[in-house]
Design an enzyme around this catalytic site. Structure first.
Site, short mmCIF file in Angstrom:
data_model
loop_
_atom_site.label_atom_id
_atom_site.label_comp_id
_atom_site.label_asym_id
_atom_site.label_seq_id
_atom_site.Cartn_x
_atom_site.Cartn_y
_atom_site.Cartn_z
N GLY B 15 0.87 -1.18 0.00
CA GLY B 15 0.00 0.00 0.00
C GLY B 15 0.90 1.23 0.00
N ARG B 304 -14.78 12.45 13.21
CA ARG B 304 -15.63 11.30 12.90
C ARG B 304 -16.29 10.66 14.10
NH1 ARG B 304 -11.52 9.04 8.28
NH2 ARG B 304 -12.10 10.67 6.80
N HIS B 371 -14.10 1.58 10.06
CA HIS B 371 -13.35 2.19 8.96
C HIS B 371 -11.84 2.10 9.11
CE1 HIS B 371 -12.49 4.96 5.74
NE2 HIS B 371 -11.97 5.85 6.52
N LEU B 447 -3.38 8.91 4.79
CA LEU B 447 -2.51 8.82 3.61
C LEU B 447 -1.19 9.49 3.93
CD1 LEU B 447 -5.10 9.60 0.79
CD2 LEU B 447 -4.42 7.41 1.74
#
Ligand SMILES: Cc1cc2nc3c(=O)[nH]c(=O)nc-3n(C[C@H](O)[C@H](O)[C@H](O)COP(=O)(O)OP(=O)(O)OC[C@H]3O[C@@H](n4cnc5c(N)ncnc54)[C@H](O)[C@@H]3O)c2cc1C
Ligand code: SF4
Ligand code: SF4
Ligand code: FES
Lengths: 275, 665
Positions: B15, B304, B371, B447
């Site tokens: 990744g 969140r 998530h 990221l």
């Protein structure tokens, strides 16, 4: 996505029903393929993946014969990684976005699943698409940067240009365009890859990098690769590729652009060699 | 070509974290063997949608700074993250963006050709860079291309469709270090060992422990669990992020990115319970925009965990969900459809594709789902020399970055132990470590942390290999028996699983898929939005039951070629252990912090729990998952109440002093 009355599949909470799933199976390379049919209960929102998962938990064919769970490839389950590509009802596409509410809305509806035919089978629906990634090496699909240390920003580009590159860059190397292409054939011998037809996917990637401020440094190398055997001139212009690309990448435009560029490149090379 | 005695590095996972590390290390002239279960271009990072955060010139001139990015990340994470690495990450962020830009990432551009920015949760400044609504895909591809470049030069060898099974360790006590891995070819099923002078785990998150999540099918956490079982510590496992806006589905829950709210999306339910009118027929005044009402400052862009709890409360406790179900509207229909296509095309298509409605004209129906894992393998770092506590007094968010916050001051550049686990030579980069996001991750920070780890800490790995133990004794100089016995131990485990095929009666009790599903359901019920001691107690017993059943698991496929059932079943066993770690942390952390909310302990308790949970595996012990508490470095930003300006926040909490953009254009 164009207008409100778009052609989007109308998915309404469908009833629970039992569908028939025909799967072309194969135990491994050089093994014979065979068909197996399963009866699978599905509810609203089911897709090919959830159907295969249901079969996997209890793999018994329609005539009651126990069998093995089906092998297939998947990743993101939202049509962005390209892994789950297979041939469904004769058409190549991603299986994760293949909704049963659209394909099999009624009791007893049937769906067929087959592996792609242009890549060697690993097992069942899983094929080996290494060649697809290898062709990215063939066209040097990268920007030749001076390493990863901080050297400031990259070249600026206008929104039009970046939108075009973005579109080309959404290619997820799924291989639909290759499966559909009459010029692209199964090739199991790796040594042949460099001379067999490269296909729309890599041609379009060559365009992506030729269009980048720094990427164009390797333009000559890319065009050389595309002028060689199995390059852009092998395309028969059947345009199947662009019709099946799930990302709606303008593949025939890319092929035309690279075709023109190779022509110019050939002329320039001819002049250079006659200096 | 590589010399037979040359040193090598293994990266497990392709990744963003793994690829960034691969490129950085290959660039230092060290050959890299890169392992991934999927072709790296198909890694889970490809799913990331919304963007990547970094301070930028526009925000800077409105009063933003790297330091404020750091402050937001710490505040967002409810102070549970060690501050040095986070400061370093925020400081490097603008340069990470520049590098990605040079690699050719097609970031969205302004009319002047500069990188466009969007608003994201937990900030009042535009500091999120993006590439349509498929930012992760674009970043992953850029790094994949750079990796391919090194692969073409023979400096990187890819082992795609290989599964990591175990790290190999040599030496005892202080000398114990990781010198290779055992892996299995998922096609031929061959199991073998590989030598390396350092091993980097970059294997991502563990969403599949919860059955359905926003994660890809390979995100089982199996690799992390295997390291844990080999002695690596697991930290803050209980910190699992439940994303407020996802589309429930039969096979997974698809994310509807926070960027939908960043671009102006509004969350609401009808004010009247059971109102069955079409959303477009419900007038403005009869809609309850509950996030905007409760959080006037951040509105729909609260972090969140907060948005998730509010949605959960509205649906589950107040029964105000749309159509009486667990769903709320996420509405973009007041916005220009063309604009939406340009900015959010990718995710709107996902909704349309999987639900059938066009979100530009019909409000989306969404609900929270699992998530991201803030917790992960415990890692260390060498602090930089910046000492703000003595030099700069209390920092206030929004202040100019104090002198001395330049790179290298939060985490020392090139230190060999940066993001090394407690096992020497075994590193953890990206989502699989616990380092950057504390108790809640802010959107578009993952990221960044992945790529930052690869680049910044990759440097340290190269140093470790070239200048420390491996330089004196490379793995290639070690006894073959060490590697052979590690491989044969894994072979035995695989053979034992294969031997269960056809043994005994077929039963759901011992069916790996059923065990996996029950695990997911149990974890979702007990270990997500609202936890209680009592429910966690039940969960603990259920996990013990599943573990016992797994001992008797019965495989459904005896194939010695491409046996996916074997791989899945093995990971179910590993997931159960990881679930036990998560449940243990959830039970012992008797407070509420960030994503971890205990109904029976609703307040944050810094005096007892401003601590990292660190769990160590002791196989067979009564206290098998041994939990201890680690100190948290809070030297830069002192804990303050985390209210995000909620209007009914308790009166005794001091108002936040949060900087706002100088202009609101
Ligand atoms: C839908 C979605 C949207 C997101 N959007 C954003 C966003 O907008 N902004 C943001 O900052 N973050 C976002 N995130 C979070 C972010 O995408 C992830 O945290 C990040 O991509 C993780 O990257 P990684 O490199 O750590 O691991 P991954 O990308 O998960 O890669 C893991 C790698 O490890 C390999 N692997 C795993 N196990 C094994 C094994 N046993 N053996 C061999 N290889 C193995 C896999 O093959 C893979 O290559 C999003 C996440 C999701 C789910
Ligand atoms: S246009 Fe060319 S690449 Fe596309 S399908 Fe036809 S022959 Fe193949
Ligand atoms: S061009 Fe389209 S069809 Fe071809 S590999 Fe890329 S995404 Fe798939
Ligand atoms: S699983 Fe990724 S495209 Fe279908």
């Amino acid at each position: 996505m164009t207008t409100q009355a778009s052609s989007a599949p109308v998915v309404k909470a469908a009833k629970t029903r039992t569908i028939r799933v025909r799967i072309k199976r194969c135990d491994g390379p050089a093994k014979a393929q065979r068909w197996e049919t399963f009866k699978v209960p599905v509810g609203a929102g089911a897709n090919v993946i959830s159907v295969l998962q249901t079969i996997g938990a209890n793999p018994v064919t329609v005539d009651g014969t126990p069998t093995t769970p089906v092998v297939w490839d998947s990743g993101c389950l939202e049509e962005v990684c390209g892994a789950c590509t297979m041939v469904i009802n004769g058409k190549t596409r991603q299986s994760c976005s293949c909704l049963m509410d659209v394909f099999c809305p009624n009791e007893g509806d049937e769906i067929t699943l087959e592996p792609m035919s242009k890549f060697p089978i690993i097992r069942d629906l899983w094929v080996d698409r290494s060649r697809l990634f290898d062709s990215l090496k063939r066209v040097k699909a990268w920007v030749p940067i001076d390493g990863t240390y901080d050297l400031g920003a990259g070249p600026t580009e206008g929104p039009k240009q970046s939108e075009l590159r973005y579109t080309l860059s959404t290619c997820m190397s799924c291989g639909c365009c290759l499966e559909a292409c009459p010029q692209f054939n199964l090739e199991t011998d790796e040594r042949e890859w460099d001379t067999a037809f490269i296909g729309a996917h890599a041609i379009s990637q060559a365009r992506l990098f030729n269009d980048h401020g720094t990427g164009k440094q390797l333009k000559g190398d890319r065009l050389d690769a595309l002028m060689g055997e199995g390059g852009v001139s092998d395309c028969g212009n059947a345009q199947n590729c662009v019709k099946v690309c799930p990302k709606e990448i303008p593949l025939t435009e890319s092929i035309a652009a690279m075709g023109r560029a190779t022509t110019f490149h050939a002329i320039a090379r001819w002049f250079q060699s006659n200096d | 070509m590589v010399m037979p005695n040359a040193q090598r590095v293994i990266v497990v996972g392709g990744g963003l974290a793994g690829l960034a590390a691969t490129v950085r290390i290959a660039e230092q002239g060290l050959p890299v063997d890169l392992f991934s279960m999927v072709p790296v271009k198909r890694s889970h990072s490809v799913c990331a949608q919304g963007g990547i955060n970094a301070c930028n010139e526009v925000a800077r001139q409105q009063g933003y700074s790297e330091y404020q990015h750091f402050d937001e990340t710490i505040y967002g994470g409810d102070y549970l993250a060690d501050q040095g690495p986070v400061l370093e990450m925020a400081n490097w962020a603008p340069r990470v963006i520049d590098l990605l830009d040079r690699m050719g990432v097609p970031f969205n551009r302004t009319s002047e050709g500069r990188r466009d920015l969007r608003l994201f949760g937990g900030s009042l400044f535009k500091r999120t860079h993006f590439s349509g609504a498929t930012t992760g895909q674009q970043l992953l591809y850029a790094l994949d291309e750079q990796t391919r470049r090194y692969e073409a030069q023979g400096e990187v060898t890819k082992y795609e469709s290989w599964e990591f099974l175990a790290p190999i360790m040599a030496g005892e006590g202080d000398d114990r270090r990781c010198v290779g891995i055992v892996a299995q070819d998922m096609r031929t099923m061959q199991i073998r060992s590989f030598r390396a002078d350092a091993v980097i785990m970059a294997t991502g998150g563990c969403g599949l422990v919860y059955g359905k999540s926003t994660n890809s099918v390979i995100c089982t956490g199996g690799a992390a669990s295997r390291c844990y079982q080999a002695g690596a510590w697991y930290a803050n496992g209980e910190m699992i992020q439940v994303h407020p806006t996802a589309i429930p589905g039969a096979d997974k829950c698809r994310l509807m990115s926070e960027s939908a709210r960043g671009e102006g999306g509004r969350v609401w339910v009808p004010r009247k319970q059971g109102d069955d009118r079409k959303p477009s027929d419900i007038p403005e005044g009869e809609r309850w925009y509950f996030l905007e009402e409760k959080y006037p400052k951040y509105g729909n862009l609260v972090p969140r965990d907060i948005a998730t709890r509010e949605i959960f409360d509205v649906c589950v406790n107040q029964h105000m969900g749309v159509d009486g179900e667990n769903q709320v509207y996420l509405d973009l229909t007041h916005m220009d459809p063309e604009y939406l296509t340009r900015k959010l095309g990718g995710i709107l298509e996902i909704y349309e594709k999987f639900v059938g409605d066009d979100p530009r004209f019909t409000p989306m129906r969404i609900f929270p789902t699992v998530h991201y894992s803030m917790g992960g393998l415990w890692t260390q770092h060498t602090p930089g020399s910046y000492r703000p506590d003595t030099q700069h007094g209390d920092h206030q968010p929004g202040w100019q970055a104090p002198i001395g916050t330049e790179p290298g001051m939060g985490m020392q550049v090139g230190a060999p132990n940066n993001m090394m686990t407690n096992i020497k030579g075994l590193y953890a980069f990206g989502e699989v470590n616990f380092a950057y996001h504390g108790a809640t991750r802010l959107g578009a920070n993952a990221l960044l942390s992945c790529i930052f780890d690869g680049l910044f800490c990759g440097q340290g790995v190269a140093r470790y290999v070239k200048e420390h133990e491996p330089a004196e004794k490379p793995s290639t100089a070690m006894e073959a028996s060490l590697f052979d016995s590690a491989a044969s131990a894994e072979q035995t485990k695989a053979d034992n699983l294969l031997a269960t095929v056809g043994k005994g009666k077929e039963s759901p009790e011992t069916n790996p898929y059923v065990i996996g599903r029950e695990l997911g359901e149990e974890m979702t019920a007990a270990c997500t939005v609202v936890k209680t001691g009592e429910r966690l107690g039940t969960c603990t017993s259920k996990l013990a039951e599943l573990r016992e059943r797994f001992e008797r698991v019965r495989l459904g496929d005896a194939a010695t070629w491409t046996n996916q059932s074997l791989s899945y079943t093995r990971s179910v066993g590993d997931m159960i252990l990881l679930a036990q770690v998560i449940a243990k942390g959830s039970l012992e952390r008797q407070e509420s912090r960030g994503s971890h909310y205990r109904l029976d302990f609703p307040d944050r308790d810094d005096s007892r729990f401003l601590k990292t949970t660190i769990v160590e595996y002791h196989q067979g012990d009564a206290d098998e998952h041994r939990l201890s508490w680690g100190d948290v470095d809070t030297s830069l930003v002192k804990p303050r109440p985390r209210t995000y300006g909620k209007v009914d926040a308790k009166a005794d909490t001091k108002p936040d002093k949060e900087a706002e953009p100088a202009s609101t254009t």
